[in-house]
Design an enzyme around this catalytic site. Structure first.
Site, PDB file in Angstrom:
ATOM      1  N   CYS A  63       0.839  -1.212   0.000  1.00  0.00           N
ATOM      2  CA  CYS A  63       0.000   0.000   0.000  1.00  0.00           C
ATOM      3  C   CYS A  63       0.869   1.254   0.000  1.00  0.00           C
ATOM      4  CB  CYS A  63      -0.914  -0.011   1.224  1.00  0.00           C
ATOM      5  SG  CYS A  63      -1.954   1.447   1.387  1.00  0.00           S
ATOM      6  N   GLN A 253     -17.180 -10.342  14.153  1.00  0.00           N
ATOM      7  CA  GLN A 253     -15.801 -10.678  13.821  1.00  0.00           C
ATOM      8  C   GLN A 253     -15.408  -9.959  12.531  1.00  0.00           C
ATOM      9  OE1 GLN A 253     -13.990 -12.141  15.955  1.00  0.00           O
ATOM     10  NE2 GLN A 253     -15.583 -12.929  17.300  1.00  0.00           N
ATOM     11  N   GLU A 300     -25.150 -11.513  28.242  1.00  0.00           N
ATOM     12  CA  GLU A 300     -24.560 -10.341  27.583  1.00  0.00           C
ATOM     13  C   GLU A 300     -25.134  -9.080  28.225  1.00  0.00           C
ATOM     14  OE1 GLU A 300     -22.823  -7.592  25.645  1.00  0.00           O
ATOM     15  OE2 GLU A 300     -22.289  -9.615  24.966  1.00  0.00           O
ATOM     16  N   ASP A 348     -16.104 -14.900  25.549  1.00  0.00           N
ATOM     17  CA  ASP A 348     -15.424 -14.064  24.551  1.00  0.00           C
ATOM     18  C   ASP A 348     -15.525 -12.607  25.005  1.00  0.00           C
ATOM     19  OD1 ASP A 348     -14.270 -12.934  22.335  1.00  0.00           O
ATOM     20  OD2 ASP A 348     -15.924 -13.381  20.973  1.00  0.00           O
ATOM     21  N   CYS A 374      -9.223 -11.416  22.229  1.00  0.00           N
ATOM     22  CA  CYS A 374      -8.564 -10.518  21.279  1.00  0.00           C
ATOM     23  C   CYS A 374      -7.320  -9.899  21.897  1.00  0.00           C
ATOM     24  CB  CYS A 374      -9.534  -9.431  20.818  1.00  0.00           C
ATOM     25  SG  CYS A 374     -10.172  -8.403  22.150  1.00  0.00           S
TER      26      CYS A 374
END
Length: 417
Positions: A63, A253, A300, A348, A374
């Site tokens: 790039c 994701q 959640e 997660d 992550c």
């Protein structure tokens, strides 16, 4: 500031080259191990002025915006375009190995699940209104400077092709020179676009933005924060045959390949579990796949995400029972007595990890656990808690879905000894 010469010893976890100095390590972006560089240094950070001796692993970046000589400035989206592919893959796996070792964890680490150019289906753009119009692109590292991008080999072609439409909408909605962000996700039905950091637009601006969206193909929804301005068609994601209509600016994701790899690992390790708890479930990336064979309880804190999951379950035949619970797992983790009905758990969490929940899981009798992360550092901490509580770690799988960045994710499979 005098120029200094350094030899790069290794790559750090953020992708910077690291050189030795009497006052401590010096971090030099866009350099590789074995290279000799001339730099301008300020304490532990330096900027490369010239490359005196290149590594054989150095390649030409893909790039024009990459690196210290990037067009329009140094784009902060990528850190490792200059590194040859096999060395790049090995670096990302090693980041996970080192993070685990820092917490005393020695377990099998699988080869990296790779990604490639043109796979990113979501991105967050930085923007600002200037005298010359809307400036839109990615921020430079550790800077408020915005690099106006003319190309981006990381993003999906469909998403990048809509950049002029994003600038058009920003020109209509943004009335000040304050910086703003645009979160964009590619869905089955078109782009899901959400502005953040802008002043509430007038009704005239809203109507103009609505007309613009209706005149541009490929946009499913425009929102400001969680307020929908116009929605020609509901943004839709397909999770193994289940249709999900995510709320604005929701988490998904970054690549479909990484999503499939992660869910395959989760489903495979929890195979045979009769009842599974999906913690930090979002709108059901794992829950909806697990529900094909297991009863699932999804927990959640994000209410709209849970509502999207509930709607998806009600509209899909053939799934096992899926229940939902809105709960802040950082403040109120599930306790061992609440975990007792489950023989499988997947969690997660955000980058901060799940320390509080890991501590309760370590005291539970859940037979199998999958930890998705992550952040390898907080994953290492959480896995150490579970290990000390009597769990063995079968394997950890590194997953690369932020290609050419230093970020790497991981999925860990555990079982109670």
């Amino acid at each position: 500031m005098a120029a200094e010469t350094f030899e790069i010893e290794r790559l750090g976890s953020q992708g910077d080259g690291i050189a030795a100095h009497a006052q401590g390590p010096v971090f030099i972006p866009f350099t590789l191990p074995g290279e000799t560089v001339m730099v301008a240094r300020e304490k532990s950070k330096a900027i490369m002025l010239s490359l005196l001796e290149a590594s054989p692993e150095r390649i030409t970046p893909a790039c024009r915006h990459f690196g210290p000589d990037g067009e329009n400035g140094t784009c902060g989206g990528c850190a490792l375009q200059h590194l040859e592919r096999s060395a790049y893959d090995a670096f990302k796996r090693q980041v996970v190995v080192d993070a685990l070792a820092a917490h005393g964890i020695d377990c099998p680490v699988a080869p990296l699940v790779t990604s490639g150019p043109g796979e990113r289906r979501r991105a967050s753009f930085a923007g600002r209104r200037t005298e010359n119009g809307i400036l839109l692109g990615f921020s430079s590292p550790e800077s408020h400077h915005i690099v106006a991008i003319e190309e981006c080999p990381v993003l999906s072609p469909t998403l990048f092709a809509r950049l002029p439409a994003l600038k058009l909408l920003a020109g209509i909605l943004v009335s000040t020179s304050d910086p703003f962000r645009i979160a964009v996700m590619e869905t089955e039905t078109g782009l899901d676009i959400s502005f953040a950091g802008i002043k509430a637009p007038s009704e005239k601006r809203r109507q103009a933005a609505t007309r613009a969206v209706m005149s541009v193909r490929g946009i499913a929804r425009l929102a400001i924060g969680d307020e929908i301005i116009v929605e020609p068609v509901k943004p839709e994601l397909n999770l193994s045959g289940t249709r999900v209509f995510p709320p604005p600016a929701s988490f998904a994701q970054a690549t479909l390949g990484a999503e499939k790899a992660m869910t395959d690992i989760v489903v495979r390790h929890l195979k045979g579990s009769k009842r599974v708890a999906d913690l930090f479930s979002g709108f059901g990336t794992f829950a909806l796949r697990l529900a094909a064979k297991s009863r699932v309880h999804a927990v959640e804190f994000d209410g709209p995400a849970l509502a999207a999951l509930d709607q998806a379950v009600r509209n899909r035949q053939g799934l096992k029972q899926v229940t939902t619970e809105r709960r802040d797992l950082f403040r109120r983790p599930l306790l061992p007595r609440e975990l007792a009905p489950f023989d499988g758990v997947v969690f997660d969490p955000p980058r901060a990890g799940a320390k509080e929940q890991a501590e309760e899981l370590a005291r539970s009798d859940v037979a199998r656990i999958v930890a998705v992360s992550c952040n390898p550092q907080t994953l290492g901490r959480d896995l150490a808690i579970l290990r000390d509580g009597g769990y063995s770690i079968d394997t950890v799988v590194p997953v690369d879905q932020f290609f050419w960045s230093a970020h790497v994710e991981a999925v860990a499979c555990l079982r109670r000894d």
